[in-house]
Structures are given as structure tokens and as C-alpha cells.
Write a protein that holds these residues in place. Structure first.
Motif, PDB file in Angstrom:
ATOM      1  N   ASP A 223       0.869  -1.183   0.000  1.00  0.00           N
ATOM      2  CA  ASP A 223       0.000   0.000   0.000  1.00  0.00           C
ATOM      3  C   ASP A 223       0.896   1.220   0.000  1.00  0.00           C
ATOM      4  O   ASP A 223       1.639   1.461   0.956  1.00  0.00           O
ATOM      5  CB  ASP A 223      -0.878  -0.033   1.252  1.00  0.00           C
ATOM      6  N   ARG A 224       0.823   2.011  -1.089  1.00  0.00           N
ATOM      7  CA  ARG A 224       1.648   3.204  -1.211  1.00  0.00           C
ATOM      8  C   ARG A 224       0.794   4.465  -1.201  1.00  0.00           C
ATOM      9  O   ARG A 224       1.064   5.435  -1.902  1.00  0.00           O
ATOM     10  CB  ARG A 224       2.507   3.118  -2.463  1.00  0.00           C
ATOM     11  N   GLY A 225      -0.229   4.441  -0.373  1.00  0.00           N
ATOM     12  CA  GLY A 225      -1.078   5.607  -0.204  1.00  0.00           C
ATOM     13  C   GLY A 225      -2.188   5.663  -1.218  1.00  0.00           C
ATOM     14  O   GLY A 225      -3.268   5.107  -1.005  1.00  0.00           O
TER      15      GLY A 225
ATOM     16  N   GLU B 102       0.256  -1.618  -5.005  1.00  0.00           N
ATOM     17  CA  GLU B 102       1.166  -2.182  -5.996  1.00  0.00           C
ATOM     18  C   GLU B 102       1.392  -3.661  -5.685  1.00  0.00           C
ATOM     19  O   GLU B 102       1.664  -4.021  -4.539  1.00  0.00           O
ATOM     20  CB  GLU B 102       2.492  -1.417  -5.949  1.00  0.00           C
ATOM     21  N   VAL B 103       1.275  -4.488  -6.693  1.00  0.00           N
ATOM     22  CA  VAL B 103       1.508  -5.927  -6.532  1.00  0.00           C
ATOM     23  C   VAL B 103       2.796  -6.279  -7.278  1.00  0.00           C
ATOM     24  O   VAL B 103       2.892  -6.092  -8.493  1.00  0.00           O
ATOM     25  CB  VAL B 103       0.336  -6.760  -7.071  1.00  0.00           C
TER      26      VAL B 103
ATOM     27  N   ARG C 252       1.634  -0.235   4.261  1.00  0.00           N
ATOM     28  CA  ARG C 252       1.336  -1.604   4.653  1.00  0.00           C
ATOM     29  C   ARG C 252       1.879  -2.533   3.579  1.00  0.00           C
ATOM     30  O   ARG C 252       2.046  -2.127   2.419  1.00  0.00           O
ATOM     31  CB  ARG C 252      -0.181  -1.834   4.784  1.00  0.00           C
ATOM     32  N   ALA C 253       2.141  -3.774   3.977  1.00  0.00           N
ATOM     33  CA  ALA C 253       2.616  -4.762   3.002  1.00  0.00           C
ATOM     34  C   ALA C 253       2.123  -6.146   3.401  1.00  0.00           C
ATOM     35  O   ALA C 253       1.970  -6.446   4.588  1.00  0.00           O
ATOM     36  CB  ALA C 253       4.138  -4.753   2.919  1.00  0.00           C
ATOM     37  N   ALA C 254       1.881  -6.975   2.402  1.00  0.00           N
ATOM     38  CA  ALA C 254       1.485  -8.362   2.639  1.00  0.00           C
ATOM     39  C   ALA C 254       2.367  -9.270   1.801  1.00  0.00           C
ATOM     40  O   ALA C 254       2.564  -9.031   0.600  1.00  0.00           O
ATOM     41  CB  ALA C 254       0.023  -8.591   2.285  1.00  0.00           C
ATOM     42  N   LEU C 255       2.905 -10.304   2.421  1.00  0.00           N
ATOM     43  CA  LEU C 255       3.672 -11.340   1.753  1.00  0.00           C
ATOM     44  C   LEU C 255       2.810 -12.601   1.781  1.00  0.00           C
ATOM     45  O   LEU C 255       2.366 -13.025   2.855  1.00  0.00           O
ATOM     46  CB  LEU C 255       5.002 -11.604   2.460  1.00  0.00           C
ATOM     47  N   LEU C 256       2.580 -13.196   0.619  1.00  0.00           N
ATOM     48  CA  LEU C 256       1.574 -14.249   0.506  1.00  0.00           C
ATOM     49  C   LEU C 256       2.091 -15.434  -0.296  1.00  0.00           C
ATOM     50  O   LEU C 256       2.752 -15.254  -1.327  1.00  0.00           O
ATOM     51  CB  LEU C 256       0.328 -13.706  -0.206  1.00  0.00           C
TER      52      LEU C 256
ATOM     53  N   ASP D 225     -10.600  -7.157  -3.688  1.00  0.00           N
ATOM     54  CA  ASP D 225      -9.442  -6.709  -4.454  1.00  0.00           C
ATOM     55  C   ASP D 225      -8.235  -6.636  -3.513  1.00  0.00           C
ATOM     56  O   ASP D 225      -8.320  -6.941  -2.324  1.00  0.00           O
ATOM     57  CB  ASP D 225      -9.717  -5.378  -5.161  1.00  0.00           C
ATOM     58  N   TRP D 226      -7.079  -6.203  -4.047  1.00  0.00           N
ATOM     59  CA  TRP D 226      -5.856  -6.200  -3.245  1.00  0.00           C
ATOM     60  C   TRP D 226      -5.934  -5.235  -2.068  1.00  0.00           C
ATOM     61  O   TRP D 226      -5.436  -5.538  -0.982  1.00  0.00           O
ATOM     62  CB  TRP D 226      -4.646  -5.896  -4.120  1.00  0.00           C
ATOM     63  N   ARG D 227      -6.531  -4.077  -2.269  1.00  0.00           N
ATOM     64  CA  ARG D 227      -6.684  -3.151  -1.137  1.00  0.00           C
ATOM     65  C   ARG D 227      -7.623  -3.751  -0.097  1.00  0.00           C
ATOM     66  O   ARG D 227      -7.385  -3.620   1.112  1.00  0.00           O
ATOM     67  CB  ARG D 227      -7.200  -1.785  -1.612  1.00  0.00           C
ATOM     68  N   GLY D 228      -8.665  -4.422  -0.544  1.00  0.00           N
ATOM     69  CA  GLY D 228      -9.564  -5.085   0.390  1.00  0.00           C
ATOM     70  C   GLY D 228      -8.852  -6.178   1.176  1.00  0.00           C
ATOM     71  O   GLY D 228      -9.127  -6.385   2.367  1.00  0.00           O
ATOM     72  N   LEU D 229      -7.912  -6.890   0.516  1.00  0.00           N
ATOM     73  CA  LEU D 229      -7.132  -7.898   1.220  1.00  0.00           C
ATOM     74  C   LEU D 229      -6.291  -7.262   2.316  1.00  0.00           C
ATOM     75  O   LEU D 229      -6.236  -7.759   3.452  1.00  0.00           O
ATOM     76  CB  LEU D 229      -6.255  -8.655   0.230  1.00  0.00           C
ATOM     77  N   LEU D 230      -5.622  -6.131   2.004  1.00  0.00           N
ATOM     78  CA  LEU D 230      -4.822  -5.433   3.013  1.00  0.00           C
ATOM     79  C   LEU D 230      -5.696  -4.934   4.157  1.00  0.00           C
ATOM     80  O   LEU D 230      -5.307  -5.009   5.331  1.00  0.00           O
ATOM     81  CB  LEU D 230      -4.066  -4.273   2.370  1.00  0.00           C
ATOM     82  N   ASP D 231      -6.876  -4.434   3.822  1.00  0.00           N
ATOM     83  CA  ASP D 231      -7.797  -3.962   4.868  1.00  0.00           C
ATOM     84  C   ASP D 231      -8.194  -5.100   5.797  1.00  0.00           C
ATOM     85  O   ASP D 231      -8.240  -4.935   7.028  1.00  0.00           O
ATOM     86  CB  ASP D 231      -9.039  -3.337   4.237  1.00  0.00           C
TER      87      ASP D 231
END
Length: 296
Positions: free
Chosen positions: A140-142, A146-147, A225-229, A244-250
Motif C-alpha cells: 500500500d503506497r497511499g 502495488e503488486v 502496509r505490506a502483505a507477503l503471501l 481486491d488487493w486493497r480489500g485484502l490489506l484492509d
């Protein structure tokens, strides 16, 4: 679920990195072939390649052993050279695991144990990353998410499926077992090849084909924030479309990695359970979530 907090090295260490992680074997499997890595400011996830039934590996060890050994050796490399390039440390780790086989295995066998690698290192005002094979890093870059994903395996598999179809045929008379075995054989031939895909196995050169880089912490485009999966967790987005990816981070930030894995299990068990582009119903799942906070 594990939780850790790290401060970046040196004076003016920048934001704190808070880490939450969870890993779970597939419900139909006793042993987890995924692995979590946390060593100081370095975190990571690894996903060992499952050996299909009936295939040889030339190795007396299995994927679970390989990922454990590789994670341990990455930790040793990080301890010895904490500021070295991640690719160099991964290469050293792969080379060390070669020695751990103690000459008992055929490391030139095309089915030799292998693993994806996704690493993130907190280094004060920035993070360094490494992504090898299909375990993505989501940041998450604001104003954007980015994936960072290595899609070479997916590209190779798409081509291999076409080759397998040509051998086994299509339609009602096609033999899916022959098609699958042909695809696996062809995939093994493409592993760690220039026109194939790269993965941590027995060849340390694979480390230098990983996607690597650095991203800032703080500022308008800094990592929040960052997620490693592993793909058993990223499938929540790219296969099952749960969000979506932002929803996953949330979700990770609100409910934690264990909840993400729980939702994947529900999706796997449902009508779409076998998963798109999967040859197995369930998969090991690992998620590591990093939240970066300014130090008080």
C-alpha cells in the motif's frame, strides 16, 4: 498467529514495522509445505512445491524439509551479512542447503525439491524486497496498491498446458491424467531455465533472477502496509475474487492473517472449491502482514 514489532536499524530508524503472520497446512494434508521466516528486520514466506503422486524427485527429503532448511539458511545468511543484497544472501542459502543434503540426493534431478521465496527487509527509511516465483508482495503506497509478482511460472504453465493438450487431446475422449502428467513433466524441464521460470531449488543462480528492489517508507508514495503471501493465500483475490488487493490489506489489518486463511478455506470448500487453474482442492496457506508506523 504470531505478532512482532521491529524498529529499523541505526539512528533515525524511521517507522516501526509491526508484523502479524499465520500459516496453515491444507485440510487434507498433515504437513505444511509453506514456511514463515522472521529474523530481525527480515521477514518472508516460502512455498514448497508439492510433489504429485507417482513422480520421483531424486531426493530422500521432501518439500517441507526443503523449505525449513532454506528458511533457516536465509536466517544464517542474514545474521552474517545483515545489509547484503537479498539476492546474494538467498544464493548463499541455496548453496548451503545443497550441502545439507550431505551427498545423499541427486540434485540434478528435474524434480529436486524447490520453493518460492518472498522477502521484505526493514532498513530504516526504506524496505528492500525479493520475489522469486509465485508468492507475491502486495504494498500500500497511499493512493495506490502495488503488486510485485513474478508471473514467469504462470506464463510457462499456460504454454505447457497447450503442449499437454496437443499430446492428450481434447473433448470427451481426452485423458486428464495423461494431460496432467505431461504438464508436470514439461514444467520440470522448464524449471530454472532462461525461457522458463525461476525458483529456489539446487541452483544458487536462481536467486539472481528474482525480482528485487527498494521502496521508500514515509513521504507521499511511501509504503504504509505490506502483505507477503503464498499462492494458497493470494488466491483469495486472483482465483476466488473475494475482494481486491486493497480489500485484502484492509482485512489483514483489521482481522489478521488467520481470518484471511479462514475465508480461503470457505471458498475452497464451496462450489468453486477446486479453484481455477488448480489441480488440487486445497492448498497450504501463509500470509504475513506488515504495518509501518512512525516511531513516537
Amino acid at each position: 498467529m504470531t505478532q512482532s514489532t521491529f524498529r529499523g536499524p541505526g539512528a533515525g530508524a524511521g517507522p516501526l514495522m509491526r508484523v502479524w503472520a499465520a500459516s496453515e497446512p491444507a485440510p487434507d494434508r498433515l504437513e505444511n509445505e509453506d514456511h514463515l521466516l522472521q529474523y530481525g528486520q527480515l521477514v518472508g514466506v516460502l512455498d514448497g512445491a508439492t510433489v504429485p503422486e507417482g513422480f520421483e524427485t531424486g531426493c530422500v527429503h521432501g518439500p517441507a524439509w526443503y523449505v525449513r532448511q532454506l528458511a533457516a539458511r536465509i536466517g544464517v545468511a542474514a545474521a552474517r551479512r545483515p545489509y547484503a543484497a537479498l539476492a546474494g544472501n538467498l544464493a548463499a542459502a541455496i548453496l548451503a542447503v545443497r550441502a545439507d543434503h550431505e551427498g545423499r540426493c541427486d540434485l540434478d534431478h528435474p524434480g529436486t525439491p524447490s520453493s518460492t521465496v518472498c522477502l521484505l527487509r526493514h532498513d530504516g527509511d526504506h524496505v528492500d524486497y525479493l520475489v522469486l516465483c509465485d508468492s507475491p508482495l502486495v504494498v500500500d503506497r497511499g493512493d495506490r496498491v502495488e503488486v510485485i509478482a513474478d508471473d514467469r511460472l504462470e506464463t510457462a504453465m499456460a504454454e505447457l498446458r497447450q503442449s499437454a493438450l496437443a499430446v492428450a487431446g481434447t473433448g470427451a475422449g481426452a485423458d486428464p491424467t495423461i494431460r496432467f502428467r505431461r504438464a508436470v513433466t514439461l514444467q520440470r524441464q522448464q524449471m530454472n531455465q532462461t525461457h522458463g521460470y525461476w525458483v529456489a531449488a539446487a541452483n544458487p543462480d536462481a536467486a539472481f533472477h528474482a525480482l528485487t528492489g527498494s521502496l521508500p517508507l514515509g513521504g507521499a508514495d511511501g509504503v504504509r502496509r505490506a502483505a507477503l503471501l503464498t499462492d494458497g493465500a493470494s488466491c483469495a483475490v486472483d482465483q476466488f475474487g473475494l475482494f481486491d488487493w486493497r480489500g485484502l490489506l484492509d482485512l489483514l489489518g483489521r482481522d489478521g492473517p488467520a481470518e484471511l486463511i479462514r475465508r480461503v478455506r470457505v471458498a475452497e470448500a464451496g462450489d468453486g472449491g477446486p479453484g481455477r487453474r488448480r489441480h488440487k482442492r486445497y492448498d497450504d496457506a501463509t500470509a504475513l502482514f506488515c504495518d509501518f508506523e512512525e516511531a513516537p
